[in-house]
Enzyme design. Structure first.
Site, PDB file in Angstrom:
ATOM      1  N   SER A  20      29.346   5.077  21.170  1.00  0.00           N
ATOM      2  CA  SER A  20      28.839   5.300  22.527  1.00  0.00           C
ATOM      3  C   SER A  20      27.953   6.537  22.611  1.00  0.00           C
ATOM      4  O   SER A  20      26.895   6.588  22.013  1.00  0.00           O
ATOM      5  CB  SER A  20      30.005   5.373  23.509  1.00  0.00           C
ATOM      6  OG  SER A  20      29.534   5.525  24.826  1.00  0.00           O
ATOM      7  N   ASP A  42      24.914   3.588  23.550  1.00  0.00           N
ATOM      8  CA  ASP A  42      25.114   2.155  23.321  1.00  0.00           C
ATOM      9  C   ASP A  42      24.799   1.325  24.558  1.00  0.00           C
ATOM     10  O   ASP A  42      25.063   0.113  24.580  1.00  0.00           O
ATOM     11  CB  ASP A  42      26.538   1.874  22.822  1.00  0.00           C
ATOM     12  CG  ASP A  42      27.589   2.194  23.867  1.00  0.00           C
ATOM     13  OD1 ASP A  42      27.380   3.125  24.665  1.00  0.00           O
ATOM     14  OD2 ASP A  42      28.631   1.507  23.889  1.00  0.00           O
ATOM     15  N   ASP A  69      25.873   1.049  27.720  1.00  0.00           N
ATOM     16  CA  ASP A  69      26.748   0.505  28.761  1.00  0.00           C
ATOM     17  C   ASP A  69      26.724   1.358  30.022  1.00  0.00           C
ATOM     18  O   ASP A  69      27.008   0.875  31.103  1.00  0.00           O
ATOM     19  CB  ASP A  69      28.192   0.288  28.260  1.00  0.00           C
ATOM     20  CG  ASP A  69      28.825   1.528  27.669  1.00  0.00           C
ATOM     21  OD1 ASP A  69      28.137   2.561  27.528  1.00  0.00           O
ATOM     22  OD2 ASP A  69      30.025   1.456  27.321  1.00  0.00           O
TER      23      ASP A  69
HETATM   24 MG    MG Z   1      28.708   3.973  26.092  1.00  0.00          MG
END
Ligand code: MG
Length: 478
Positions: free
Chosen positions: A111, A254, A256
């Site tokens: 992440s 990443d 999100d």
């Molecule tokens: Mg993330």
């Protein structure tokens, strides 16, 4: 994070360190996240999944392709067939696991952690991180090494449809014609991360002019680091002003999480954007006559420390808030359980259940475009933000010598004063009046206590924060 390895050898049965942190198994590649660990964890996951094809994707970290190859080879050796989705944002891999006929997925990502980190995030066939209790099952298999098999010869193939099918699905969930008619301009700060390969394509398919900054995928995250914050997005703000863009958005490593800025370049934290999107979606669901897919449309799932901004807006729209423990997996799993369509985490993790019950930066961007396109002509994003209810917030963390001390801090805070109400879903959320709360909770992974507070009155917030800070510090220093 991987916990330190005391007892890893010999006494593993007595002292078994957790592999899973709040978001998968993470650590420094080669040090904590060794190739051996990746392989054994992959055998464990293959044993857990049992059968079926598994899709594997990875983020833009330097170690990600190597780890992905290790994971895929281990799954093959465990007898399972695997698909290589290549470099994709996490939500795209999750979508592929759910919609492209897989028994599960693995995302190689850490992440927003620093470059030397990496991690393994297992995705269930429903497109969401495996449930917390299943993480323990995987750890049981890992430590007992009771792998179903290691002498298999599964096959590998490429999954080239993850990004195109994701984009088609996301577009089908917004009013694409209306968005295209507005010819909006958006500046996208990919932060050298994985959304560089998806989000700009999505915006262009929606007829937008997408100006990309920091769009070179680079595992060192040289531009601004891998985590968008209120303080490191100056380049985004400047680019938005310079281009006269309608808004800007920045993603984490990443992809999100997404943090937005208005047409003036002012950056807003995820709870503000999330609240605007909730308001928009609740209204849209109204005009569409409620959810078409049978779920409970008029509710929003979020962690217990979420801002009152959201509860005020949701209440006005006649929607119910469903609270969970802090953590995105907790929110996602509760959405799946209830069939909820809207969920969010204040750090920019917006979840639209009609696509998938996970945090998703590209879907959030499409929804902001949808929201802007549905406003009266001439209304800017800054106008929408200024319409939000005003509250004041505070956050801090306190290092504790041990977990026991962290727990003592929580109980001392609960006993302090004469609160109106105390909620104990996760630590203690202490309501001082109907519009002022202080929350303390021990971290799940480190010996520290996190404190959150919010009030509609600034002075009251300041004095209560001081009072509880003193109490916490006294308790820690014994
Ligand atoms: Mg993330």
């Amino acid at each position: 994070m991987l916990m330190n390895g005391n007892g890893m050898d010999g006494s593993a049965a007595q002292i078994r360190p957790r592999l899973f942190g709040t978001n998968g198994v993470r650590g420094i590649f080669g040090k904590e996240l060794t190739p051996e660990l990746v392989i054994d964890l992959s055998y464990s996951l293959a044993t857990y999944f049992g059968k079926g094809r598994i899709v594997v994707g990875y983020d833009g970290r330097k170690s990600s392709p190597v780890i992905s190859r290790l994971v895929r080879s281990a799954f093959n050796s465990a007898g399972l067939d695997v698909a290589d989705a290549g470099l994709v944002p996490t939500p795209c891999l999750q979508f592929a696991a759910k919609r492209l006929g897989y028994a599960g997925g693995v995302m190689v990502t850490a992440s927003h952690n620093p470059p030397e980190y990496n991690g393994i995030k297992p995705i269930a066939h429903d497109g969401v991180e495996i449930p917390r209790e299943d993480e323990l099952l995987v750890e049981d298999i890992f430590y007992s090494k009771r792998f179903a098999r290691i002498d298999g010869n599964g096959s590998q193939f490429a999954e080239d449809n993850a990004i195109p099918s994701y984009i088609d699905a996301a577009i089908s969930l917004v009013d694409a014609e209306k968005i295209r008619s507005r010819k909006l301009t958006v500046v996208m700060d990919a932060g050298n991360g994985a959304q560089a390969v998806l989000a700009p394509l999505l915006a262009e398919r929606l007829g937008c002019r997408a100006i990309v900054i920091n769009g070179q995928v680079d595992g060192d995250f040289p531009a601004r680091g891998s985590e968008p914050t209120l303080d490191n997005l100056h380049a985004l703000s400047a680019a938005v002003r310079e281009a006269g863009a309608d808004f800007g958005v920045a993603y984490d490593g990443d992809g999100d999480r997404s943090i937005f800025c208005d047409e003036k370049g002012e950056i807003y934290w995820g709870d503000k954007t999330g609240t605007l999107l909730v308001d928009h979606l609740l209204k849209t669901m109204d005009s569409n006559g409620g959810s078409s897919s049978g779920g409970t449309a008029k509710e929003v799932v979020c962690p217990i420390n979420t801002s009152m901004m959201l509860s005020i807006v949701a209440e006005r729209a006649g929607a119910k808030l469903v609270y969970t423990k802090v953590g995105s997996v907790e929110v996602s799993r509760e959405m799946v359980r209830r069939g909820s369509k809207i969920g969010l985490e204040e750090n920019g993790g917006f979840m639209y259940g009609r696509l998938n019950e996970v945090r998703d930066g590209a879907m959030a961007t499409a929804l902001v475009l949808d929201m802007l396109a549905s406003t009266a002509s001439g209304q800017k994003l800054s106008d929408l933000f200024s319409s939000l209810p005003k509250t004041f917030q505070y956050k801090a963390k306190f290092k504790c010598p041990t977990r026991e001390v962290a727990n003592t801090v929580v109980s001392r805070c609960m006993e302090h004063g004469s609160p109106k109400r105390v909620e104990t879903m996760d630590g203690a959320k202490i309501w001082l009046d109907s519009e002022t709360w202080v929350m303390v909770r021990p971290s799940g992974t480190e010996p520290l206590v996190r404190m959150y507070a919010e009030s509609t009155e600034r002075q009251l917030l300041d004095s209560k924060v001081q009072e509880y800070q003193r109490l916490i510090q006294e308790t820690i220093s014994g």
